[in-house]
Scaffold this active site. Structure first.
Site, mmCIF file in Angstrom:
data_model
loop_
_atom_site.group_PDB
_atom_site.id
_atom_site.type_symbol
_atom_site.label_atom_id
_atom_site.label_comp_id
_atom_site.label_asym_id
_atom_site.label_seq_id
_atom_site.Cartn_x
_atom_site.Cartn_y
_atom_site.Cartn_z
ATOM 1 N N ASP A 66 -4.448 -5.351 5.225
ATOM 2 C CA ASP A 66 -4.845 -6.177 4.202
ATOM 3 C C ASP A 66 -3.530 -7.202 3.796
ATOM 4 O OD1 ASP A 66 -6.022 -7.232 2.046
ATOM 5 O OD2 ASP A 66 -5.676 -5.581 0.546
ATOM 6 N N HIS A 68 -2.586 -1.172 -3.571
ATOM 7 C CA HIS A 68 -3.834 -0.531 -3.316
ATOM 8 C C HIS A 68 -3.691 0.910 -4.404
ATOM 9 C CE1 HIS A 68 -4.679 -1.850 0.902
ATOM 10 N NE2 HIS A 68 -4.639 -2.978 0.113
ATOM 11 N N SER A 70 1.001 -1.240 -0.047
ATOM 12 C CA SER A 70 0.116 0.024 0.006
ATOM 13 C C SER A 70 0.863 1.062 -0.108
ATOM 14 C CB SER A 70 -0.789 -0.099 1.247
ATOM 15 O OG SER A 70 -1.656 1.088 1.291
#
Length: 871
Positions: free
Chosen positions: A156, A64, A37
């Site tokens: 995540d 992401h 991310s």
């Protein structure tokens, strides 16, 4: 560039061994999924720079991305590596030595080595593309999958790494020192599913090392057999560390975990790995944790909970008194998701039916770490994809980094470490949910645990197993199938065939105890014939057109007979016996003994033709066949002995010698006949002496065995009485222990909270008084004791009934107004000595947001008044 993967698809149909790289299938090289991310682009670029131009693997980058903007990720990464970098497309097959990037506004999965894209849907909570792809990669590539988590916020990828590790793959996380944002790496590391914690350049080096590691090591066919010397050594080490015997777990599961640990530790041979285990106790712990790892989730297979809601819960709750609790047991509960799912589903059902019944749910597991996490009930934000928004609001509380199960649900659930095979089981259960546990157990352990579940259930209780599991053979005899699709069973009203007490594992038993025939305890009692023995014998006889036959056990005691067996067997003189060899007629004994020994040794059917026996004035030619077989439920060996008559004829009558024959010929014939008769008689006597000596020895051994068994039976009878009482006490004690353990855990938390509160109150320099809903004093600070004029004896008394140092005539009305309006009230008051104070009354709120009293605070205004007067 985009056409290259399609060439690989066509090449899958070609033969192996071609030198063309297009012929390489996805299963021949590692597939590395890398999630990141914020700060992940820089980390991934550093990783790519450390890889050679032909790393021998495929890399799939899952960042992401903003769904509303085009991404320049492919262009940026192409500047840092000579590897081809492409944006993933639907149905694109993964090729070696390439980098694939997730496109914006998409979710991606992999199936049969091909990438599949779906448009990202609007969803609540955080988008979890990394978990989605990691899970599909674990399902598709199993041990060939590698998961990497780089810099990023939130969590995540944690659940996806757990799935990869469970399938036998290898997991990485960037170390927190080198990560710009350590949220995602810290979440993965804290969950215990990461094998390596390294900076990006070191991750690249380790990936190259793994790729060069010889794959598909050649082991002997029996190398991972549970009876193999090295495997027995591994099982002993695991049992010494964990007190858990894995000898009867599925061989495939144990093999996959061992190979994974060997790959991580750069070990190619099983003997070297066993030596490594002996030298490194921490590796024994790591292997134990790998064997126990299990992926679970909330409301896994929603259709199962729908069936429970429609079929099982109404039957359990029907006509139940309000004081009788619903009891559910979840063996192998892992980190508690399954246990809490049942609690929430039951609460929802009770709300619909508008009834109030206590709920007790017991979650047990072998892993102490998993039990501790289950008790805390704190889960990552990723559960928002598994739990509906309504359930999140109703049953969860938002905490830092995720969600926590509400206290009311946690109070219904009791978690404890338990080995279901050796520890006493729970009892009086309405439902046992044992999903995806039986698939890891061998048939031996399944036959042991299923009767335990039968014992633990109430009459008409239910058993739930995984969708890929089922009860066959012995389990089908004690459970009825209620729902085929969801594998829900109901207990049959039959005695529970469960045995308790000390057990010895299979490999230990084979070393300590030689195999001996099991003789009946008392010869006067006929051996009972189990139903499954009869069924299996009938099946075999039908295939043989039902000739004369008998069924015998390992001790050669006759259990059943079929057809006319009196031509071949007869009761022996003396003491009656059903032993096959003692009942065999003359001419059959030696062939029968030989055939049975061959069948017992080789475990294959054996036969003998042309066996001649004499009966009255006839000779009978018989074909003997011995067929060994096992009964499915009890796994006991028996023998089916077949007698097939081939031919018979009468013996010729002796004829007189012709009168005209020469005297010499007659004398010679008589001498020859006499010699033959004498040889036959001596042979029979010799054989008879051997048989008698053998029987005498057997009788002495049998006599000694009977004496030992007689004494053992007396001890066993006493032991059974004690064991029965012990089992009842252990079953009740186990529940008390688990409840007590949970209470102790809560008591520690309460003690800590109480200590914190006492220290806060003692350290406060302002008067604070806490009152209950009845306006009775609960707690106060030392300063409040001085200002109001309290004493420790006033705790529990109504504040309005005490003589205070401060005159507040309307105090009671003000406190009642605050509780009614749930609004803070501030007034200025004076002490009896004229000192001014500001009185502040606030409502006392509980964790459930209920108003349960008020809190009074006094602020000294003397300094403010004196400053105003001076001005």
């Amino acid at each position: 560039m985009p056409n290259a993967p399609k060439k690989k698809v066509r090449s899958k149909k070609q033969k192996r061994g071609s030198a063309s790289p297009a012929r390489v299938s996805p299963a021949t090289f590692p597939i590395v999924a890398i999630g990141a991310s914020a700060g992940g682009l820089e980390a991934f670029s550093n990783l790519l720079r450390s890889l050679p131009t032909e790393p021998g693997m495929a890399l799939i980058f899952i960042p992401h991305l903003d769904p509303t903007h085009e991404s320049a990720m492919v262009e940026l990464l192409s500047r840092t590596t000579r590897l081809p970098v492409v944006q993933a497309a639907d149905a694109m097959h993964v090729a070696v030595d390439r980098v694939y990037v997730l496109p914006p506004n998409s979710d991606m999965t992999i199936l049969a080595g091909a990438l599949h894209l779906v448009r990202r849907e609007a969803e609540r909570g955080h988008h979890m593309p990394i978990d989605t792809f990691f899970r599909s990669l674990a399902d598709d590539q199993s041990a060939n999958a590698i998961g990497v988590i780089l810099s990023g916020t939130a969590n995540d990828g944690t659940l996806g790494l757990a799935a990869i590790k469970d399938s036998g793959g290898i997991t990485f996380a960037q170390d927190t020192d080198s990560a710009k944002y350590d949220g995602m790496p810290s979440s993965a590391i804290g969950s215990g599913v990461v094998d390596y914690v390294l900076p990006p350049d070191r991750i690249a080096q380790e990936l190259i090392r793994i790729q060069k590691q010889p794959s598909g090591q050649k082991f002997p066919s029996d190398a991972f057999d549970r009876k193999h010397r090295l495997m027995r050594d591994i099982f002993r080490l695991l049992k010494g560390y964990s007190k858990v015997d894995f000898a009867d777990y599925k061989v495939a599961t144990i093999r996959r975990r061992i190979l994974r640990r060997m790959n991580i530790n750069l070990i190619n041979g099983l003997p070297d790995y066993v030596k490594f285990l002996h030298r490194n106790p921490q590796e024994v712990e790591a292997l134990y944790r790998d064997v126990l790892i299990n992926v679970t989730s909330f409301f896994r297979n929603p259709e199962v909970f729908d069936s429970l809601h429609e079929v099982v819960y109404p039957k359990i709750l029907g006509e139940r008194s309000s004081s009788e609790p619903v009891r559910v047991w979840v063996p192998g509960c892992s980190t508690g998701e399954e246990t809490y799912s049942h609690a929430m589903a039951l609460v929802e059902t009770l709300s619909e039916l508008r009834i109030e019944v206590p709920i007790q749910i017991f979650g047990t597991d072998l892993s102490e770490n998993a039990i501790q996490r289950a008790r805390a009930g704190i889960y990552k934000e990723g559960i928002a994809s598994e739990v509906s928004e309504v359930r999140l609001r109703r049953f969860f509380q938002k905490v830092a980094g995720g969600y926590q199960i509400s206290k009311s649900i946690r109070d219904m659930c009791v978690f404890a470490r338990q080995n279901v095979f050796s520890d006493p089981p729970f009892s009086r259960m309405d439902l046992i949910s044992c999903r995806n546990v039986l698939i890891y157990l061998s048939p031996v352990l399944q036959k042991k645990v299923i009767p335990i579940f039968h014992y633990a259930l109430n009459p008409n209780g239910f058993l739930l197993v995984g969708n890929t599991e089922g009860l066959v053979g012995f389990g089908a005899e004690i459970f009825d199938l209620v729902e085929r699709e969801c594998k829900i069973y109901q207990k049959k009203p039959v005695p529970s065939p469960v045995t308790f007490g000390l057990t010895v594992s299979g490999y230990e038993a084979s070393e300590r105890r030689p195999q001996k025939p099991q003789y009946p305890a008392k010869e006067e009692e006929p051996a009972k014939t189990p139903v499954d023995v009869q069924r299996e014998a009938d099946r075999l006889l039908l295939t043989k057109y039902v000739p004369s036959a008998v069924v015998v056990n390992e001790a050669l005691e006759i259990l059943q007979s079929r057809g006319q067996t009196n031509r071949y067997l007869e009761l022996p003189t003396g003491r009656a016996s059903l032993n096959l060899l003692k009942m065999a007629r003359a001419g059959l004994l030696y062939e029968l003994r030989s055939l049975i020994e061959r069948a017992r040794k080789d475990s294959v059917p054996v036969s003998s033709d042309g066996v001649v026996i004499e009966e009255a004035n006839e000779t009978v030619v018989v074909r003997l066949e011995v067929i060994p077989f096992h009964t499915p439920a009890r796994d006991q060996r028996h023998f089916l002995v077949l007698f097939e008559e081939k031919d018979s004829h009468k013996l010729p009558e002796p004829k007189l010698a012709p009168r005209h024959s020469a005297k010499e010929q007659s004398d010679a014939r008589e001498v020859q006949i006499s010699q033959l008769k004498q040889e036959v008689a001596s042979t029979k006597e010799y054989l008879q002496s051997i048989i008698e000596a053998q029987e005498a020895t057997n009788e002495e051994l049998q006599s000694a065995n009977e004496e030992i068994q007689s004494g053992n039976e007396e001890l066993q009878s006493t032991n059974e009485e004690l064991q029965t009482s012990k089992e009842e006490l252990e079953s009740a004690n186990e529940e008390l222990n688990t409840v007590n353990e949970e209470i102790q855990h809560h008591n520690q938390q309460l003690a800590q909270l109480s200590n914190d509160l006492v220290n806060i109150l003692n350290s406060a320099t302002i008067p604070i008084v806490m009152l209950g809903e009845d306006l009775h004093i609960r707690r106060f600070t030392p300063e409040a004791e001085r200002i109001f004029g309290f004493s420790n004896h006033d705790i529990g008394k109504a504040l309005t009934h005490l003589a205070l140092n401060i005159e507040i005539p309307q105090l009671e009305r003000w406190m009642l107004d605050v509780m009614r309006d749930v609004r803070m009230k501030t007034e200025q008051v004076r002490a009896r000595d004229g000192k001014p104070y500001k009185l502040r009354i606030t409502p006392y709120r509980t964790l459930e947001n209920k108003i349960d009293g008020v809190v009074i605070i006094l602020l000294d205004l003397s300094d403010l008044v004196s400053q105003g007067n001076s001005k």
